[in-house]
Motif scaffolding. Sequence first.
Motif, PDB file in Angstrom:
ATOM      1  N   MET A  12       6.071  -6.602  10.378  1.00 22.70           N
ATOM      2  CA  MET A  12       5.602  -7.972  10.587  1.00 22.70           C
ATOM      3  C   MET A  12       4.205  -8.005  11.202  1.00 22.70           C
ATOM      4  N   TRP A  13       3.957  -7.144  12.189  1.00 23.22           N
ATOM      5  CA  TRP A  13       2.669  -7.154  12.870  1.00 23.22           C
ATOM      6  C   TRP A  13       1.543  -6.758  11.920  1.00 23.22           C
ATOM      7  N   PHE A  14       1.728  -5.680  11.165  1.00 21.06           N
ATOM      8  CA  PHE A  14       0.690  -5.244  10.235  1.00 21.06           C
ATOM      9  C   PHE A  14       0.534  -6.233   9.085  1.00 21.06           C
ATOM     10  N   GLY A  15       1.612  -6.850   8.657  1.00 18.10           N
ATOM     11  CA  GLY A  15       1.517  -7.852   7.606  1.00 18.10           C
ATOM     12  C   GLY A  15       0.767  -9.081   8.072  1.00 18.10           C
ATOM     13  N   TRP A  24     -12.099  -4.069   4.088  1.00 16.92           N
ATOM     14  CA  TRP A  24     -12.080  -2.811   4.833  1.00 16.92           C
ATOM     15  C   TRP A  24     -10.995  -2.798   5.904  1.00 16.92           C
ATOM     16  N   ARG A  25     -10.565  -3.967   6.354  1.00 14.20           N
ATOM     17  CA  ARG A  25      -9.503  -4.048   7.348  1.00 14.20           C
ATOM     18  C   ARG A  25      -8.132  -4.110   6.686  1.00 14.20           C
ATOM     19  N   LYS A  26      -8.057  -4.623   5.476  1.00 12.43           N
ATOM     20  CA  LYS A  26      -6.770  -4.782   4.813  1.00 12.43           C
ATOM     21  C   LYS A  26      -6.155  -3.456   4.387  1.00 12.43           C
ATOM     22  N   VAL A  27      -6.975  -2.485   4.026  1.00  7.60           N
ATOM     23  CA  VAL A  27      -6.446  -1.207   3.545  1.00  7.60           C
ATOM     24  C   VAL A  27      -5.648  -0.486   4.635  1.00  7.60           C
ATOM     25  N   PRO A  28      -6.186  -0.274   5.853  1.00  6.59           N
ATOM     26  CA  PRO A  28      -5.368   0.377   6.880  1.00  6.59           C
ATOM     27  C   PRO A  28      -4.144  -0.456   7.275  1.00  6.59           C
ATOM     28  N   LEU A  30      -2.485  -2.406   5.267  1.00  7.20           N
ATOM     29  CA  LEU A  30      -1.516  -2.236   4.180  1.00  7.20           C
ATOM     30  C   LEU A  30      -0.749  -0.926   4.336  1.00  7.20           C
ATOM     31  N   VAL A  31      -1.450   0.124   4.735  1.00 10.10           N
ATOM     32  CA  VAL A  31      -0.788   1.409   4.994  1.00 10.10           C
ATOM     33  C   VAL A  31       0.190   1.267   6.157  1.00 10.10           C
ATOM     34  N   GLY A  32      -0.223   0.583   7.212  1.00  6.61           N
ATOM     35  CA  GLY A  32       0.668   0.355   8.352  1.00  6.61           C
ATOM     36  C   GLY A  32       1.888  -0.468   7.964  1.00  6.61           C
ATOM     37  N   THR A  33       1.698  -1.444   7.090  1.00  8.83           N
ATOM     38  CA  THR A  33       2.821  -2.247   6.612  1.00  8.83           C
ATOM     39  C   THR A  33       3.805  -1.391   5.839  1.00  8.83           C
TER      40      THR A  33
END
Length: 67
Positions: A12-15, A24-28, A30-33
């Motif tokens: 939930m937090w990463f999403g 550039w912020r969405k890629v990491p 997305l990996v965390g999600t």
Amino acid sequence: MTVGLDGFFALMWFGWGQANGPLWRKVPLLVGTAVGALVAVLGAVVAARAPGQRTPMANREIRMRYT
């Protein structure tokens, strides 16, 4: 069970962090999600398959103290 809950909250937090950010912020995030989802699923599977003890409330004598 705690690992499953932690994975769910990480998911939930990463999403949530992906809402309105640059690419550039969405890629990491997305990996965390993805990792959070994997941890949540694996934690739930391990918790469901673990031969756990019965809860104290399953014992009639103990349960009668609290009713």
